[in-house]
Write a protein that holds these residues in place. Structure first.
Motif, PDB file in Angstrom:
ATOM      1  N   THR A  18      29.417   1.176  21.155  1.00 24.02           N
ATOM      2  CA  THR A  18      30.437   0.135  21.321  1.00 24.02           C
ATOM      3  C   THR A  18      31.804   0.794  21.268  1.00 24.02           C
ATOM      4  OG1 THR A  18      30.415  -0.253  18.944  1.00 24.02           O
ATOM      5  CG2 THR A  18      29.068  -1.721  20.280  1.00 24.02           C
ATOM      6  N   GLY A  19      32.851   0.042  21.614  1.00 23.53           N
ATOM      7  CA  GLY A  19      34.206   0.581  21.595  1.00 23.53           C
ATOM      8  C   GLY A  19      34.581   1.170  22.942  1.00 23.53           C
ATOM      9  N   PRO A  20      35.776   1.782  23.014  1.00 21.79           N
ATOM     10  CA  PRO A  20      36.284   2.265  24.296  1.00 21.79           C
ATOM     11  C   PRO A  20      35.375   3.278  25.006  1.00 21.79           C
ATOM     12  CG  PRO A  20      37.984   2.382  22.621  1.00 21.79           C
ATOM     13  CD  PRO A  20      36.737   1.990  21.931  1.00 21.79           C
ATOM     14  N   LEU A  21      34.537   4.006  24.259  1.00 22.22           N
ATOM     15  CA  LEU A  21      33.697   5.023  24.890  1.00 22.22           C
ATOM     16  C   LEU A  21      32.297   4.510  25.219  1.00 22.22           C
ATOM     17  CD1 LEU A  21      34.810   8.021  22.670  1.00 22.22           C
ATOM     18  CD2 LEU A  21      35.354   7.701  25.078  1.00 22.22           C
ATOM     19  N   SER A  22      32.093   3.202  25.003  1.00 22.45           N
ATOM     20  CA  SER A  22      30.738   2.663  25.173  1.00 22.45           C
ATOM     21  C   SER A  22      30.283   2.679  26.624  1.00 22.45           C
ATOM     22  CB  SER A  22      30.673   1.238  24.648  1.00 22.45           C
ATOM     23  OG  SER A  22      31.547   0.430  25.399  1.00 22.45           O
ATOM     24  N   LEU A  23      31.221   2.705  27.557  1.00 17.43           N
ATOM     25  CA  LEU A  23      30.817   2.728  28.960  1.00 17.43           C
ATOM     26  C   LEU A  23      29.976   3.951  29.252  1.00 17.43           C
ATOM     27  CD1 LEU A  23      34.091   1.556  30.662  1.00 17.43           C
ATOM     28  CD2 LEU A  23      31.909   0.370  30.632  1.00 17.43           C
ATOM     29  N   GLU A  24      30.290   5.062  28.585  1.00 17.39           N
ATOM     30  CA  GLU A  24      29.476   6.258  28.730  1.00 17.39           C
ATOM     31  C   GLU A  24      28.321   6.248  27.731  1.00 17.39           C
ATOM     32  OE1 GLU A  24      32.819   6.430  28.335  1.00 17.39           O
ATOM     33  OE2 GLU A  24      33.664   7.529  30.024  1.00 17.39           O
ATOM     34  N   GLY A  25      28.613   5.813  26.502  1.00 18.45           N
ATOM     35  CA  GLY A  25      27.645   5.952  25.411  1.00 18.45           C
ATOM     36  C   GLY A  25      26.449   5.032  25.508  1.00 18.45           C
ATOM     37  N   LYS A  26      26.693   3.772  25.903  1.00 21.09           N
ATOM     38  CA  LYS A  26      25.596   2.809  25.880  1.00 21.09           C
ATOM     39  C   LYS A  26      24.460   3.179  26.845  1.00 21.09           C
ATOM     40  CE  LYS A  26      24.540  -2.043  26.053  1.00 21.09           C
ATOM     41  NZ  LYS A  26      24.874  -3.262  26.782  1.00 21.09           N
ATOM     42  N   PRO A  27      24.769   3.552  28.091  1.00 15.14           N
ATOM     43  CA  PRO A  27      23.662   3.949  28.975  1.00 15.14           C
ATOM     44  C   PRO A  27      22.878   5.150  28.427  1.00 15.14           C
ATOM     45  CG  PRO A  27      25.657   3.629  30.255  1.00 15.14           C
ATOM     46  CD  PRO A  27      26.043   3.545  28.808  1.00 15.14           C
ATOM     47  N   MET A  28      23.573   6.030  27.671  1.00 17.50           N
ATOM     48  CA  MET A  28      22.862   7.191  27.128  1.00 17.50           C
ATOM     49  C   MET A  28      21.876   6.763  26.042  1.00 17.50           C
ATOM     50  SD  MET A  28      25.998   9.905  27.131  1.00 17.50           S
ATOM     51  CE  MET A  28      25.140  11.417  26.745  1.00 17.50           C
ATOM     52  N   VAL A  29      22.248   5.740  25.266  1.00 18.99           N
ATOM     53  CA  VAL A  29      21.308   5.224  24.262  1.00 18.99           C
ATOM     54  C   VAL A  29      20.130   4.564  24.970  1.00 18.99           C
ATOM     55  CG1 VAL A  29      21.037   3.643  22.323  1.00 18.99           C
ATOM     56  CG2 VAL A  29      23.168   4.894  22.603  1.00 18.99           C
ATOM     57  N   GLN A  30      20.430   3.837  26.061  1.00 15.71           N
ATOM     58  CA  GLN A  30      19.352   3.197  26.816  1.00 15.71           C
ATOM     59  C   GLN A  30      18.384   4.239  27.381  1.00 15.71           C
ATOM     60  OE1 GLN A  30      21.906   1.000  29.506  1.00 15.71           O
ATOM     61  NE2 GLN A  30      21.538  -0.918  28.427  1.00 15.71           N
ATOM     62  N   THR A  31      18.945   5.345  27.907  1.00 14.56           N
ATOM     63  CA  THR A  31      18.074   6.397  28.435  1.00 14.56           C
ATOM     64  C   THR A  31      17.212   6.987  27.329  1.00 14.56           C
ATOM     65  OG1 THR A  31      19.922   6.956  29.851  1.00 14.56           O
ATOM     66  CG2 THR A  31      18.060   8.426  29.896  1.00 14.56           C
ATOM     67  N   THR A  32      17.830   7.182  26.138  1.00 14.14           N
ATOM     68  CA  THR A  32      17.062   7.714  25.012  1.00 14.14           C
ATOM     69  C   THR A  32      15.879   6.800  24.710  1.00 14.14           C
ATOM     70  OG1 THR A  32      19.145   8.555  24.163  1.00 14.14           O
ATOM     71  CG2 THR A  32      17.289   8.611  22.668  1.00 14.14           C
ATOM     72  N   LYS A  33      16.142   5.479  24.712  1.00 13.40           N
ATOM     73  CA  LYS A  33      15.066   4.513  24.457  1.00 13.40           C
ATOM     74  C   LYS A  33      13.961   4.662  25.510  1.00 13.40           C
ATOM     75  CE  LYS A  33      17.438   0.750  22.113  1.00 13.40           C
ATOM     76  NZ  LYS A  33      18.700   0.192  22.529  1.00 13.40           N
ATOM     77  N   LEU A  34      14.390   4.736  26.768  1.00 14.21           N
ATOM     78  CA  LEU A  34      13.424   4.856  27.861  1.00 14.21           C
ATOM     79  C   LEU A  34      12.555   6.095  27.670  1.00 14.21           C
ATOM     80  CD1 LEU A  34      12.809   3.790  30.971  1.00 14.21           C
ATOM     81  CD2 LEU A  34      13.954   5.926  31.500  1.00 14.21           C
ATOM     82  N   ALA A  35      13.190   7.226  27.373  1.00 14.67           N
ATOM     83  CA  ALA A  35      12.442   8.474  27.235  1.00 14.67           C
ATOM     84  C   ALA A  35      11.469   8.390  26.064  1.00 14.67           C
ATOM     85  CB  ALA A  35      13.415   9.639  27.055  1.00 14.67           C
ATOM     86  N   VAL A  36      11.939   7.840  24.933  1.00 13.64           N
ATOM     87  CA  VAL A  36      11.075   7.737  23.762  1.00 13.64           C
ATOM     88  C   VAL A  36       9.905   6.794  24.051  1.00 13.64           C
ATOM     89  CG1 VAL A  36      10.980   6.883  21.389  1.00 13.64           C
ATOM     90  CG2 VAL A  36      12.844   8.378  22.096  1.00 13.64           C
ATOM     91  N   ASP A  37      10.183   5.668  24.698  1.00 13.80           N
ATOM     92  CA  ASP A  37       9.112   4.726  25.042  1.00 13.80           C
ATOM     93  C   ASP A  37       8.076   5.383  25.949  1.00 13.80           C
ATOM     94  OD1 ASP A  37      10.404   2.889  23.573  1.00 13.80           O
ATOM     95  OD2 ASP A  37      11.057   1.612  25.242  1.00 13.80           O
ATOM     96  N   GLU A  38       8.558   6.171  26.900  1.00 17.71           N
ATOM     97  CA  GLU A  38       7.628   6.838  27.820  1.00 17.71           C
ATOM     98  C   GLU A  38       6.727   7.815  27.072  1.00 17.71           C
ATOM     99  OE1 GLU A  38       9.307   8.885  31.144  1.00 17.71           O
ATOM    100  OE2 GLU A  38      10.048   7.021  32.020  1.00 17.71           O
ATOM    101  N   LEU A  39       7.359   8.612  26.187  1.00 15.86           N
ATOM    102  CA  LEU A  39       6.565   9.591  25.425  1.00 15.86           C
ATOM    103  C   LEU A  39       5.549   8.871  24.558  1.00 15.86           C
ATOM    104  CD1 LEU A  39       9.376  12.090  24.358  1.00 15.86           C
ATOM    105  CD2 LEU A  39       7.500  12.560  25.945  1.00 15.86           C
ATOM    106  N   ASN A  40       5.969   7.752  23.928  1.00 13.63           N
ATOM    107  CA  ASN A  40       5.046   7.005  23.075  1.00 13.63           C
ATOM    108  C   ASN A  40       3.900   6.393  23.873  1.00 13.63           C
ATOM    109  OD1 ASN A  40       6.139   7.552  20.594  1.00 13.63           O
ATOM    110  ND2 ASN A  40       7.548   5.812  20.648  1.00 13.63           N
ATOM    111  N   ALA A  41       4.241   5.885  25.054  1.00 10.43           N
ATOM    112  CA  ALA A  41       3.207   5.264  25.888  1.00 10.43           C
ATOM    113  C   ALA A  41       2.170   6.305  26.322  1.00 10.43           C
ATOM    114  CB  ALA A  41       3.841   4.621  27.112  1.00 10.43           C
TER     115      ALA A  41
END
Lengths: 417, 288
Positions: A50-73
């Motif tokens: 969140t905050g002024p840098l979230s435009l870059e940061g939030k998609p990176m957290v989403q990608t992290t989630k995606l990668a972790v979910d894939e590895l778990n699956a």
């Protein structure tokens, strides 16, 4: 109360219990091993969600989630599931050190992926170094970090800025002007531009640095006009600094002096601004959403499927984040252990894989990635890839960083002008 | 020569911008002695109103000059009735409350519209000064700033409402004894200040990105200018904007934008040290 406690956990009870535990452990029945194995692997994520840098940061957290979910699956790693422990640093520097301490000391994570600005990376890198937790910095940056515990998957100036400068020297002319964010990333990147320009027979006629909340660029636009450069390189970071592109266009400069950037486009500018402002700004990254390969397309599809309307524009940052997690997973599998030394040795064994951005390998000497980079420009809210540079080496330290030969080296190499 | 013309134009635009972002805060601080830390967020709401209205197909000038002040004025009114009116005369409490408001408003807009930078197409073309070119929109900013200061002056000096405002500002007790409700006057003042902030945000929207967190970028400058200007709203805001705007633009051009901001802050520190009550606390005390 204390009497009661003593009764409950008397010395004998404890002895009896530990004896039973020890015996069962020695007997090692299958169910117990299963129970131990079900303990999760902890992946720490520390990012400005969140905050002024979230435009870059939030998609990176989403990608992290995606990668972790894939590895778990796919069954997790070493037969264990991965648990993502994520902290939102809210674009605030103090929170980085606080949360990094918490990840290291309280959560005792097995690996950390995160850090957005170079300032935040330098704040948390020593913390994970001391705690002996492998740290992945997955953002493109000014290059040169040489630290055995740190792995940088983002592109560096030796892979991108040099191509921007070459493109400028070839097509536009010998004089450039640099506008950069006023912290280590902007300053060191500006030095890279100076170095590459000088090497190509050109020069930097001016450089201006802005605090992250700068909104008024009129004096700079006048300064640029008074020095009449052939092109302008922007290294502007964050929401407020995007105002520059609008003021540049409304001052009528867009048609007069071309722009090149190694940051523009990372925060969804091509969708938030009008095409008349963004079209034709030349950029260089390790990935663009428009890259026409099956791996790249399927990555975009997966992200869109998982996050849908919540996804605000993708960029290299997402792909390098994904690469970072995949390299770590590959190393854990190869090491068959989470032990730091074993994982670091596996990471230094010359790993490579085919990511959304093409074939990527992890350079054992520098702990950076060898990858393709691309020159691209927006046209009508779409990225057009203009040129491809295969196997770009992260040679920012000029060969001085060799962590295989000299593992105790811990410094950041900056350009010598 | 051309360059001098361009710089002069920038200086005038810089002064006008400073004036514009300050005036709403100046009204609320000058009249009510309330330090409104949500000023930047009121500007943000104005910018959002403008962008949403324009995207809905409403003419951009109507969005800027009618809708944004109206919407933010009403929001200001609601905030005054629900929060601020209980805190008059308690300066620290109002600071805390308005700070809370600013966080709340940012959070609300992030929740509703997402944390994204939006932009608005600039409605004015560029024009040339000799070999140099710049945005004609600067003239719009100058016109709005002059218009806002002028109408505020006319309102305070020429209308009965202005007389009531000034009376309440100077002696609330005596004004109340003469049958004026200070409570209503404060309410109207807060709404007026909010409306001006909303308009400022909308006017600046086409040249800067509009995001829920944009308020923080303006608040410091607005505060420095209000404190430097002192109690007289129109004269104080005008003089302080002239001083700080000129220094900022000139030093930014000669040295760099960071040094420009530093020079502006240094001037403010020296100014407040010499005139603790601002420029109009020492000179032109009887002005508005």
């Amino acid at each position: 109360m204390s009497d009661h406690n003593q009764k409950l956990f008397g010395r004998r009870t404890v002895l009896k219990f530990s004896a039973t535990a020890a015996i069962s452990a020695l007997a090692a029945p299958a169910y117990l091993r299963q129970a131990l194995a079900s303990e999760t692997i902890k992946l720490g994520c520390i990012m400005d969600e969140t905050g002024p840098l979230s435009l870059e940061g939030k998609p990176m957290v989403q990608t992290t989630k995606l990668a972790v979910d894939e590895l778990n699956a796919a069954g997790g790693l070493l037969g264990r599931q991965i648990e993502m422990i994520s902290y939102d640093t809210q674009s605030t520097m103090q929170l980085y050190t606080q949360y990094a301490q918490r990840l290291a000391l309280q959560d005792k994570v097995d690996v950390v992926h995160g850090g957005l600005t170079s300032a935040s990376r330098e704040a948390i890198r020593p913390i994970f170094g001391r705690a002996q937790i492998p740290y992945f910095y997955n953002t493109l940056y000014e290059g040169g970090v040489c630290d055995r515990n740190t792995f940088c998957t983002g592109t560096t100036p030796a892979q991108t800025v040099n191509h921007l400068v070459e493109h400028g020297l070839k097509n536009w002319g010998k004089k450039t002007y640099v506008l950069a964010a006023d912290y280590n990333f902007g300053q060191i990147t500006t030095d890279w531009v100076r170095k590459f320009m000088a090497a190509g027979g050109g020069s930097v006629v001016g450089a201006d640095f802005f605090p992250l909340d700068a909104t008024n660029f009129s004096s700079t636009i006048s300064r640029i006009q008074s020095t009449a450069p052939d092109f302008v390189v922007t290294v502007l970071v964050g929401g407020a600094q995007t105002g520059f592109y609008q003021q540049w266009e409304s001052a009528g400069m867009k048609s007069k002096i071309p722009l090149a950037s190694n940051v523009f486009g990372l925060s969804n500018e091509i969708n938030s601004m009008s095409p008349s402002t963004t079209d034709g700004i030349v950029t260089c990254y390790g990935w663009y959403p428009g890259i026409d390969t099956p791996a790249s397309k399927s990555f975009v599809e997966k992200m869109e499927k998982q996050f849908g309307g919540d996804l605000t524009g993708m960029s290299e940052l997402d792909v390098t984040t994904y690469d970072g997690i995949m390299f770590w997973a590959q190393a854990v599998k190869k090491a068959a252990s989470l032990d730091r030394e074993a994982v670091l040795a596996a990471l230094e064994s010359g790993l490579s894989y085919d990511g959304p951005g093409g074939a990527v390998s992890l350079d054992p000497a520098t702990h950076h990635t060898i990858r393709s980079t691309y020159l691209g420009q927006p046209k009508d809210r779409k990225w057009q890839v203009m040129e491809t540079f295969a196997h770009q080496s992260p040679n920012d330290s000029g060969g001085q960083c060799d962590l295989k030969a000299n593992p105790r080296l811990n410094k950041q190499f900056t350009p010598v002008i | 020569m051309d360059l001098a013309g361009l710089i002069a134009f920038n200086v005038v635009t810089g002064i006008a911008t400073l004036c514009l972002i300050t005036i709403g805060l100046g009204v609320i601080y000058g009249m009510m002695r309330i330090i409104n830390l949500a000023h930047g967020e009121l500007m943000m709401l104005g910018a959002f109103t403008c962008i949403i209205a324009t995207e809905a197909g409403i003419n951009i000038w109507i969005s800027i000059f009618v809708l944004s002040p109206l919407v933010v004025g009403i929001i200001g009114l609601v905030l005054e009735r629900t929060i601020i009116r209980f805190l008059y005369g308690r300066i620290l409490d109002t600071m805390l409350a308005t700070w809370g408001m600013s966080i709340g408003l940012t959070g609300l807009i992030v929740t509703v519209f997402g944390n994204n930078v939006r932009t608005l197409a600039n409605p004015a073309p560029s024009f040339g000064i000799g070999a140099y070119s710049t945005s004609l929109y600067g003239l719009v900013i100058v016109a709005v700033a002059v218009g806002a200061l002028g109408s505020l002056f006319a309102l305070l000096r020429l209308t009965k409402f202005g007389l009531i405002l000034r009376a309440t500002m100077e002696r609330p007790g005596m004004a109340a004894a003469l049958g004026i409700k200070p409570d209503t006057v404060y309410m109207a003042t807060f709404a007026l200040g909010s409306a001006l902030a909303g308009m400022a945000g909308a006017v600046l929207a086409p040249i800067s990105g509009v995001s829920p967190v944009m308020g923080v970028a303006y608040i410091t400058r607005a505060f420095i200018t209000v404190l430097g200007g002192g109690a007289a709203i129109v004269t104080g805001t005008g003089l302080a904007s002239m001083l700080f705007g000129t220094i900022d633009e000139l030093v930014s051009f000669k040295a760099s934008p960071v040094i420009g901001s530093v020079a502006m802050l240094m001037t403010a520190v020296v100014l407040i040290r010499i005139f603790p009550t601002g420029i109009t606390g020492r000179f032109l005390r009887r002005s508005l």
